[in-house]
Motif scaffolding. Sequence first.
Motif, short mmCIF file in Angstrom:
data_model
loop_
_atom_site.label_atom_id
_atom_site.label_comp_id
_atom_site.label_asym_id
_atom_site.label_seq_id
_atom_site.Cartn_x
_atom_site.Cartn_y
_atom_site.Cartn_z
N LEU A 162 36.32 36.28 42.89
CA LEU A 162 35.23 36.77 42.04
C LEU A 162 34.03 35.83 42.12
O LEU A 162 34.15 34.62 41.94
N ILE A 163 32.86 36.41 42.39
CA ILE A 163 31.61 35.65 42.43
C ILE A 163 30.92 35.70 41.08
O ILE A 163 30.57 34.68 40.49
N CYS A 164 30.71 36.90 40.58
CA CYS A 164 30.01 37.06 39.31
C CYS A 164 30.25 38.47 38.79
O CYS A 164 30.77 39.34 39.49
N THR A 165 29.86 38.68 37.53
CA THR A 165 29.90 40.00 36.90
C THR A 165 28.48 40.37 36.51
O THR A 165 27.76 39.54 35.95
N PHE B 94 31.24 55.09 16.97
CA PHE B 94 31.76 53.91 16.30
C PHE B 94 30.85 52.72 16.57
O PHE B 94 30.56 52.37 17.70
N ILE B 95 30.36 52.07 15.50
CA ILE B 95 29.47 50.93 15.63
C ILE B 95 30.29 49.66 15.70
O ILE B 95 30.98 49.31 14.74
N SER B 96 30.25 48.99 16.82
CA SER B 96 31.01 47.76 16.98
C SER B 96 30.27 46.84 17.92
O SER B 96 29.69 47.29 18.92
N LEU B 97 30.26 45.55 17.63
CA LEU B 97 29.61 44.58 18.50
C LEU B 97 30.46 44.37 19.75
O LEU B 97 31.69 44.34 19.67
N PRO B 98 29.83 44.18 20.90
CA PRO B 98 30.60 44.02 22.14
C PRO B 98 31.31 42.67 22.19
O PRO B 98 30.82 41.67 21.64
N SER B 99 32.45 42.65 22.83
CA SER B 99 33.17 41.40 23.03
C SER B 99 32.45 40.56 24.08
O SER B 99 31.53 41.03 24.75
N LEU B 100 32.89 39.32 24.24
CA LEU B 100 32.26 38.45 25.24
C LEU B 100 32.43 39.02 26.64
O LEU B 100 31.50 39.00 27.45
N ASN B 101 33.60 39.56 26.94
CA ASN B 101 33.83 40.14 28.26
C ASN B 101 32.95 41.37 28.48
O ASN B 101 32.42 41.59 29.57
N ALA B 102 32.80 42.17 27.42
CA ALA B 102 31.97 43.37 27.55
C ALA B 102 30.52 43.00 27.79
O ALA B 102 29.79 43.71 28.49
N GLN B 103 30.08 41.89 27.21
CA GLN B 103 28.69 41.48 27.40
C GLN B 103 28.42 40.99 28.82
O GLN B 103 27.28 40.94 29.26
N LYS B 104 29.45 40.61 29.54
CA LYS B 104 29.25 40.12 30.90
C LYS B 104 28.85 41.24 31.85
O LYS B 104 28.29 40.98 32.90
N GLY B 105 29.12 42.47 31.52
CA GLY B 105 28.73 43.58 32.39
C GLY B 105 29.92 44.34 32.89
O GLY B 105 31.07 44.03 32.58
N ASN B 106 29.66 45.33 33.71
CA ASN B 106 30.75 46.18 34.15
C ASN B 106 30.85 46.31 35.66
O ASN B 106 31.54 47.18 36.16
N VAL B 107 30.17 45.45 36.42
CA VAL B 107 30.31 45.45 37.87
C VAL B 107 30.70 44.04 38.31
O VAL B 107 29.95 43.09 38.10
N GLN B 108 31.86 43.91 38.89
CA GLN B 108 32.33 42.62 39.38
C GLN B 108 32.09 42.53 40.88
O GLN B 108 32.40 43.46 41.62
N ILE B 109 31.54 41.40 41.31
CA ILE B 109 31.24 41.17 42.72
C ILE B 109 32.23 40.15 43.28
O ILE B 109 32.37 39.05 42.73
N PHE B 110 32.90 40.51 44.38
CA PHE B 110 33.87 39.62 45.02
C PHE B 110 33.35 39.19 46.40
O PHE B 110 32.60 39.92 47.04
N ASP B 111 33.80 38.03 46.85
CA ASP B 111 33.35 37.52 48.15
C ASP B 111 34.24 38.01 49.28
O ASP B 111 35.10 38.87 49.09
N ARG B 112 34.04 37.44 50.43
CA ARG B 112 34.75 37.84 51.64
C ARG B 112 36.25 37.60 51.53
O ARG B 112 37.05 38.25 52.21
N TYR B 113 36.61 36.66 50.66
CA TYR B 113 38.02 36.29 50.52
C TYR B 113 38.62 36.83 49.21
O TYR B 113 39.63 36.32 48.73
N ASP B 114 37.96 37.84 48.63
CA ASP B 114 38.42 38.52 47.42
C ASP B 114 38.43 37.62 46.19
O ASP B 114 39.18 37.84 45.24
#
Length: 782
Positions: free
Chosen positions: A170-173, A148-168
């Motif tokens: 979110l730092i970045c995706t 299926f050909i579909s353009l990615p959503s804004l969230n999908a474009q951010k990536g698929n690995v979320q990085i969290f800090d010491r206090y849980d």
Amino acid sequence: MRMLEKSGISNITPKSATKIFLHTALTSKQPASSRLFRLEPTIKWREPPLLPGRLRQSLAIGPSCRKTMQTRIPSEEAKAKMRAIIENVRKRSRNGKLPISKPGGSKFKFEPFDLFDLNNQKTKTLIGCLSLSLAAVFVVKSIVSYPFISLPSLNAQKGNVQIFDRYDHLICTVHEEKNVEPVSLDRISVNMRDAVIAAEDKSFYHHFGIDPAGIGRAMVKNLEAGHVVEGGSTITQQLVKTLYLNPEDRTFIRKAEEAWISLLISASHSKNKVLETYLNQIYFGKGAYGIERASLAYFNKHASQLSLAEAAYLAGLIKAPSELSQKANRKDAIARQHQVLDAMVEAKLVSKLRASQAETEKLRFSDGDYPLKYPFYINHVLGVAKEQIGDKLWSKPLSIYTNLDPAAQLAAEKTLQRGVIHAPRGINQGALVSISVEDGGVLAMVGGVGGYGKVSWNRALNPHTAGSAFKPFVYLAGLINGAIQPDSMVDDTPLSLQMPDGSVYSPRNFDDGYMGTITVRDALAKSRNVCAVAVGQRTGMNNVVLTAKAAGITSQMDAYPSLALGTCAVSPLEMANAYATIARSGMYIQPSFIRRITSKDKSINKIFEQTRQQKLPVENCRQMVDTMMDVVSRGTGTRAYLPGVPVAGKTGTADKAKDIWFVGFTPDVVTATWAGNDDNLPVAGNHVTGGGVMAGIWHDYMQAYLAKRPAETLAFAAPEHPLIKVAPFSIANFVEDGMEQVGDGIEKVGDSIEETFSERHNRKRGVKTFFGKIVNKIGRIF
């Protein structure tokens, strides 16, 4: 064929339909589609023709995309024009008749011919048709294999690995290949949207993903210029190439796939969605993907704030981002900006006056942040995660929970950058690692200064000559192996050692002087080289190596006498963790960047548990901590002093100041700081030392960190038998101390006399200071 049937013409052969279309295309200046028909305001949904069943099923066309699938309905005027065109074609045909098949009959008659006669026109035609058919089958087969050909959503474009800090938090995706910060179209300056359309695809809002007229126009201009001056790819085609295809593949098959997928995307997505995705995915140079990152990288502002001049500049970079983004090619980039502004005027997207003003506007370039937040730390985390879970890292959405403390990391980046900038000439790089004493979590790591894009080599993970920062392990080994006791004294006197090769090794102190017999505390606090070598010889250098390894140093250490002065190369991470072992009374914990990795579907749930091992004696480690506090209170590391906070540590200066260190700790945090240069060149000046430069950087970092994270533990654990602070009583010491005190007293009397009869008083009293100077010199003799 369908279009002709709508015009009231039926039973027309494909060959005749092609003639009509080509005749129209060649005799009009308007695009072929607008020549034949005009778009009526009423749109009626029809199942799109010529779509293979499998592909139509894979597209899963529904009501949401039917609004964008528009069918052109011919008007009565268009039908009249079509009949006139047909009549014109009929007149020009050889027999004056348009070959139209009759219902129920066929106009074709089969005539036998030699299939292997390559000179026969029919053979050539058959072979050509078969070749085209095979090529078409191959192309269609490759096309329908796409899901299926579909353009990615804004969230999908951010990536698929979320990085969290010491206090849980979110730092970045993070994305696998690039780091982007996608923004919606309404958060992108109108100037930027118009500039990109003018520069890359003037007919963007008027075609269906591909622009045949644009391709033809580009071919003509390129032929006239003798080289490529204009491309024929639309914005949609460029996006398809970026998202779905291999940009390096320039074959006909790949171009056919690109065109077909562009048509599908245009049919199922709005133009604004295509433009939004394009602006968030395209590369602008300097490691910046997407307009938001590019705006920060070049002008340190958000995409919504771009002026006309800035937008035209960025749009111009898309043509050749790697070359035009370089400062050396700034003039070429400006010239390209002017071309974009001219194109905007030509497309009536901006007035000539505004374009002229933008051309004369002076751009203020500013190096923004590297696209990835905390790049040294985050990139290392990704590397560790890749080692632990392999290809699964990018196969599904993951959450990585780290030990990073944003307050510590931000303070580390700012203070190290500022400290190295103000360091003596010759020092242009640095590194910092901060570790929690409690659990071994790495709170902060900075591997260099000057922007990650320029200095991505991580100096915090690579070795540098340790210098005197290694000495605590020498004295700790001495205490463990009984070579020195809490009340031991060491001789700071000339020392010569016979080496196995017959040479003589004679260590020297930094000041080229000697202090005689002194306490171990004084030897470490004042960083006396001769004393460290002497203790190393008493202990045995192999024992020193074993002690350092137990603390956590894994780098190569050769058991030569000079090792006592830190001739080994150690990374800041190793040094920080080895000091942390001493700080926690001999308890070793492997430094940890990641706490756990989990996936949304729970198929991955890896916990990183830290094991604790008591590797060094508790009492001896506490004795060393207590002794190292003197380094900060009265020794070479006084610049690291923090009011109201207990601090222990050690300075380090390698040969010719090529590497300078301060490694210090409070009861809660251990931090190693290093500075030098990547060329390993000597740094001139006696003031370039770990105590003179790095202790100050350490102090500034810890002060900023403690402002956000106040100290939790107010004191170090005290040893039962601390090392003596003064030499034990003896007659010789008593006489020596007595004479020293007498000398100090006489010297003070002389200073008083000299001050009393200074030149200011001489003018009033006429008395010289001769006697005061004599008494002062007598005091110095004692």
